[in-house]
Design an enzyme around this catalytic site. Structure first.
Site, PDB file in Angstrom:
ATOM      1  N   LYS A 132      -6.169 -32.748   1.576  1.00  0.00           N
ATOM      2  CA  LYS A 132      -5.792 -33.371   0.312  1.00  0.00           C
ATOM      3  C   LYS A 132      -4.545 -32.848  -0.270  1.00  0.00           C
ATOM      4  CE  LYS A 132      -6.605 -29.950  -3.169  1.00  0.00           C
ATOM      5  NZ  LYS A 132      -5.348 -29.207  -3.713  1.00  0.00           N
ATOM      6  N   ASP A 170     -13.293 -27.460  -5.495  1.00  0.00           N
ATOM      7  CA  ASP A 170     -12.520 -28.796  -4.767  1.00  0.00           C
ATOM      8  C   ASP A 170     -13.517 -29.371  -3.780  1.00  0.00           C
ATOM      9  OD1 ASP A 170      -9.765 -28.560  -6.032  1.00  0.00           O
ATOM     10  OD2 ASP A 170      -9.119 -27.507  -4.367  1.00  0.00           O
TER      11      ASP A 170
HETATM   12  O1  C5P Z   1     -13.648 -22.892  -7.651  1.00  0.00           O
HETATM   13  P1  C5P Z   1     -12.872 -21.997  -6.476  1.00  0.00           P
HETATM   14  O2  C5P Z   1     -13.707 -20.792  -6.059  1.00  0.00           O
HETATM   15  O3  C5P Z   1     -12.318 -22.708  -5.540  1.00  0.00           O
HETATM   16  O4  C5P Z   1     -11.629 -21.434  -7.501  1.00  0.00           O
HETATM   17  C1  C5P Z   1     -11.052 -20.436  -7.116  1.00  0.00           C
HETATM   18  C2  C5P Z   1     -10.336 -19.734  -8.244  1.00  0.00           C
HETATM   19  O5  C5P Z   1      -9.310 -20.385  -8.854  1.00  0.00           O
HETATM   20  C3  C5P Z   1     -11.039 -19.523  -9.532  1.00  0.00           C
HETATM   21  O6  C5P Z   1     -11.656 -18.094  -9.275  1.00  0.00           O
HETATM   22  C4  C5P Z   1     -10.136 -19.432 -10.545  1.00  0.00           C
HETATM   23  O7  C5P Z   1      -9.583 -18.135 -10.748  1.00  0.00           O
HETATM   24  C5  C5P Z   1      -9.328 -20.337 -10.315  1.00  0.00           C
HETATM   25  N1  C5P Z   1      -9.715 -21.688 -10.907  1.00  0.00           N
HETATM   26  C6  C5P Z   1      -9.623 -21.976 -12.277  1.00  0.00           C
HETATM   27  N2  C5P Z   1      -9.883 -22.996 -12.899  1.00  0.00           N
HETATM   28  C7  C5P Z   1     -10.160 -24.132 -12.245  1.00  0.00           C
HETATM   29  C8  C5P Z   1     -10.340 -23.720 -10.695  1.00  0.00           C
HETATM   30  C9  C5P Z   1     -10.169 -22.714 -10.035  1.00  0.00           C
HETATM   31  O8  C5P Z   1      -8.674 -20.989 -12.947  1.00  0.00           O
HETATM   32  N3  C5P Z   1     -10.960 -25.224 -12.711  1.00  0.00           N
END
Ligand code: C5P
Length: 286
Positions: free
Chosen positions: A10, A136
Site C-alpha cells: 500500500k 495496518d
Molecule cells: O500497530 P502497529 O504495531 O503497526 O504500530 C507500530 C507502532 O507505530 C506503534 O507501536 C506506535 O509507536 C506507532 N503508531 C502510532 N499510532 C498509530 C499507529 C502506530 O503511534 N495509530
C-alpha cells in the site's frame, strides 16, 4: 489442499495524526491505496498440529517474530484449530519500507487460512482479528482505496484510485515506525486536507489527489534522513506530478499521469537509488 494468495503493498495518499491518545497510539486519518507490487503466499493444509513458515528472502524471520506466523497462531488459538499449515512466503515488497509489506502478508495469511481451515469468518471479523496484530492489517484485508481512522483500524472503503503510474524509490536506510511517531510534534505540523483527498478520490480526480497529498510523518523522517528528501525533490525534477513519502518511510512514491514521464522519473531515480519500481494502482475488485 493448497491455496495461493497475493499480498499487495500500500501507499499513503495522505497520513494525518490528530493527537496522541492515552494508549500511546496516535489518532489517525489516512487515505491508503493498494498497488500492483505484491508478495505471494502459498498455504498447504497439514494434518499435523503445527505452523511451518518458509520465507524466500534474506533477513526476514520465519518464526514467531513474523506477522504471518502470528496470524496463523492467533487463528489456531482463538478457534481451537487442530490442523496445521505450511506457509511459503515469496517477498517482492521491500521490507521496513512504509509499504505495509509485513501487514499485507499477515492479512493474506488470515484470508487464506479462513478458507484452508474452513472458518467462515467475515471480512469484518478477520479485520478485528488483524487489528490485534497491527494497525495496518485491517486496511490490507479490505485492499483497494480506503479512509482509515482510529489508530488505522477503522476502514471506510472508497472508489478505486484513478489510473496512473506510480514510481517507488526506497533508499537503503531503515526507519523505526515507533521512533518516527515518538518524534512527531502533532501541534506543530501542517495537517493534510483529508476531506479534500476523500472528495478527489470520490470524483476520480487525479489532479485533486495531487493537490491534497500530504503526510505529517515527513516532518520527522525527511529531517532525520535528508536522502529521503533528496529523492522526493529528484522525482519532482524528473517530471512527477506529485511525490510523497509513504507511511513512516523511507520509501517515496511519485504519481505520474503520463507513461513517458513516469519512465523518465523511473530511469532518473535508478541513478540514485538501488530499489526503484514502476507500478500501477491495484486493479482487482474487492
Ligand atoms: O500497530 P502497529 O504495531 O503497526 O504500530 C507500530 C507502532 O507505530 C506503534 O507501536 C506506535 O509507536 C506507532 N503508531 C502510532 N499510532 C498509530 C499507529 C502506530 O503511534 N495509530
Amino acid at each position: 489442499m493448497k491455496i495461493n494468495v497475493k499480498a499487495p503493498a500500500k501507499i499513503n495518499l495522505s497520513l494525518d495524526a490528530l493527537y496522541k491518545r492515552k494508549d500511546n497510539y496516535h489518532e489517525l486519518e489516512m487515505v491508503m491505496t493498494t498497488i500492483d507490487l505484491a508478495d505471494r503466499l502459498q498455504l498447504v493444509l497439514l494434518e499435523k498440529d503445527c505452523i511451518k513458515l518458509d520465507v524466500k528472502a534474506h533477513f526476514i524471520p520465519d518464526d514467531k517474530r513474523n506477522l504471518v506466523y502470528q496470524a496463523a497462531a492467533l487463528l489456531k488459538e482463538r478457534f481451537q484449530i487442530k490442523q496445521g499449515v505450511a506457509i511459503s512466503l515469496d517477498k517482492s515488497i521491500p521490507v521496513a519500507a512504509g509499504l505495509a509489506g509485513g501487514s499485507s502478508d499477515a492479512a493474506a495469511a488470515l484470508k487464506g487460512l479462513n478458507q484452508l481451515w474452513d472458518l467462515n469468518l467475515s471480512l469484518e471479523e478477520l479485520a478485528d482479528l488483524g487489528a490485534e496484530l497491527g494497525s495496518d492489517i485491517p486496511f490490507c484485508l479490505y485492499g483497494g482505496t480506503a479512509l482509515a481512522t482510529g489508530r488505522g483500524e477503522i476502514i471506510e472503503p472508497l472508489p478505486m484510485m484513478p489510473n496512473c503510474w506510480i514510481v517507488l524509490a526506497k533508499p537503503s536506510i531503515s526507519v523505526s515506525t515507533p521512533g518516527v511517531y515518538r518524534d512527531l510534534k502533532v501541534s506543530e505540523v501542517t495537517h493534510p486536507n483529508t476531506k479534500g483527498m476523500v472528495q478527489a478520490i470520490q470524483e476520480g480526480s487525479f489532479e485533486g489527489i495531487c493537490d491534497n497529498i500530504g503526510n505529517v510523518l515527513e516532518t520527522v523522517t525527511l529531517v532525520k534522513h535528508p536522502e529521503v528528501k533528496r529523492i522526493k525533490e529528484k522525482m519532482l525534477e524528473f517530471g512527477a506530478d506529485t511525490a510523497l513519502m509513504s507511511g513512516s518511510g523511507p520509501t517515496v512514491f511519485a504519481l505520474v499521469k503520463q507513461y513517458s514521464r513516469a519512465k523518465r522519473v523511473y530511469n532518473g531515480l535508478r541513478g540514485f537509488c538501488e530499489e526503484v519500481y514502476l507500478v500501477r494502482p491495484w486493479q482487482e475488485q474487492r
